[in-house]
Design an enzyme around this catalytic site. Structure first.
Site, short mmCIF file in Angstrom:
data_model
loop_
_atom_site.label_atom_id
_atom_site.label_comp_id
_atom_site.label_asym_id
_atom_site.label_seq_id
_atom_site.Cartn_x
_atom_site.Cartn_y
_atom_site.Cartn_z
N ILE A 1 0.90 -1.16 0.00
CA ILE A 1 0.00 0.00 0.00
C ILE A 1 0.94 1.21 0.00
O ILE A 1 1.55 1.53 1.02
CB ILE A 1 -0.92 0.01 1.24
CG1 ILE A 1 -1.82 -1.23 1.25
CG2 ILE A 1 -1.79 1.27 1.24
CD1 ILE A 1 -2.72 -1.33 2.46
N PRO A 2 1.10 1.86 -1.14
CA PRO A 2 2.24 2.77 -1.34
C PRO A 2 2.09 4.16 -0.72
O PRO A 2 2.02 5.18 -1.42
CB PRO A 2 2.34 2.85 -2.86
CG PRO A 2 0.93 2.69 -3.33
CD PRO A 2 0.29 1.72 -2.36
N CYS A 3 2.09 4.22 0.61
CA CYS A 3 2.03 5.52 1.28
C CYS A 3 3.29 6.34 1.00
O CYS A 3 3.29 7.56 1.17
CB CYS A 3 1.82 5.35 2.77
SG CYS A 3 3.07 4.36 3.61
N HIS A 4 4.37 5.67 0.54
CA HIS A 4 5.60 6.41 0.22
C HIS A 4 5.44 7.31 -1.00
O HIS A 4 6.28 8.17 -1.25
CB HIS A 4 6.75 5.42 -0.01
CG HIS A 4 6.55 4.49 -1.17
ND1 HIS A 4 5.79 3.34 -1.07
CD2 HIS A 4 6.99 4.54 -2.46
CE1 HIS A 4 5.78 2.72 -2.24
NE2 HIS A 4 6.50 3.42 -3.09
N ARG A 5 4.35 7.14 -1.76
CA ARG A 5 4.12 7.97 -2.94
C ARG A 5 3.35 9.26 -2.62
O ARG A 5 2.99 9.99 -3.53
CB ARG A 5 3.36 7.17 -4.00
CG ARG A 5 4.16 5.99 -4.54
CD ARG A 5 3.38 5.19 -5.56
NE ARG A 5 4.05 3.94 -5.84
CZ ARG A 5 3.46 2.83 -6.25
NH1 ARG A 5 2.15 2.83 -6.43
NH2 ARG A 5 4.15 1.73 -6.47
#
Length: 281
Positions: free
Chosen positions: A243-247
């Site tokens: 779940i790409p919260c880094h984006r």
């Protein structure tokens, strides 16, 4: 008699979706083909198939994409052959997010057995935990401390067992070079409020190697004034990387803080951009 007719209609709907999946037909096209209203078809399909026509088509497309990727097709070609608009749509299909039941969430995981292991990844050591339905936690970690205690703190009523073999294959998949290229779909089993789940699903829509803002994520779920609440939900993301919260970055363009370190966040974004350039070459 009516039940038989309804079953026959849904059987035709499934056949139509299967036959025309590469075109990604929408509800309007499907309802026209079956001579039913969109509203009636949606309700009928949900009653008989248990999911919406859109979700059913996504499952079909995901299965087809997995077959193509395992057969050696590139991510771009697999997306094209499945009728998708781009590789980001393919990535979304390769992640199946299942929500825990309200009872499981509120009780702290009562009735769940959670197995975990610590694995080395390109971004450092990571704690992975999974139920029978999928990954429920993925956090980057440092040496020392009891990793099982992290899981127990989050899910105090669950049965927690150290079992690295149970999470090894999933970790190899999500951190494989160029995932989802030549990889299998990944299932997630996460617990959260309805708002949190909406935010986490919105994160899955952000294409690799691109960034969204907190305000943009809030707008994507139809809550444009809830940027601060969206930021809190993003910070509480239980499954890093997948779940790409880094984006998600600040509106000013600054990468900003990251739960597992700003440098790790920059490394993730840089790696994604490098992989995108490689695939485009």
């Amino acid at each position: 008699m009516n039940a038989n007719n309804d079953y026959a209609r849904i059987a035709r709907a499934i056949q139509y979706l299967d036959r025309h999946a590469e075109r990604q037909p929408g509800l309007r096209e499907l309802s026209a083909a079956l001579h039913l209203s969109e509203f009636h078809l949606q309700r009928l399909f949900l009653r008989w198939a248990g999911i919406s026509p859109k979700r059913f088509l996504q499952a079909l497309t995901g299965r087809r994409a997995a077959e193509l990727l395992h057969g050696g097709a590139s991510v771009a070609n697999a997306a094209l052959d499945c009728g998708l608009s781009g590789t980001s749509r393919l990535h979304d299909l390769m992640v199946n997010l299942h929500a825990m039941t309200p009872a499981q969430f509120k009780s702290g995981g009562a009735g769940l057995t959670i197995r975990y292991g610590v694995h080395q990844t390109r971004f450092g050591a990571a704690l992975a935990a999974a139920t029978e339905r999928g990954i429920c936690m993925l956090q980057f970690t440092t040496a020392g401390g009891d990793p099982g205690a992290r899981i127990t703190a989050r899910w105090p009523a669950a049965t927690v067992r150290r079992d690295p073999a149970a999470t090894r294959a999933a970790m190899a998949t999500v951190f494989g070079r160029g995932w989802p290229e030549n990889r299998r779909p990944v299932a997630l089993h996460v617990g959260g409020s309805n708002f949190q789940l909406q935010v986490w699903r919105a994160l899955l829509q952000i294409p690799p190697a691109t960034c969204a803002t907190y305000a943009g994520v809030a707008a994507a779920i139809g809550r444009p004034t809830a940027a601060r609440a969206a930021a809190t939900a993003i910070a509480g993301n239980p499954v890093a990387w997948v779940i790409p919260c880094h984006r998600v970055i600040r509106g000013t363009g600054v990468v900003g803080n990251y739960r597992w370190g700003a440098e790790r966040k920059r490394a993730m974004l840089t790696w994604e951009r490098c992989m995108q350039r490689r695939d485009a070459a």
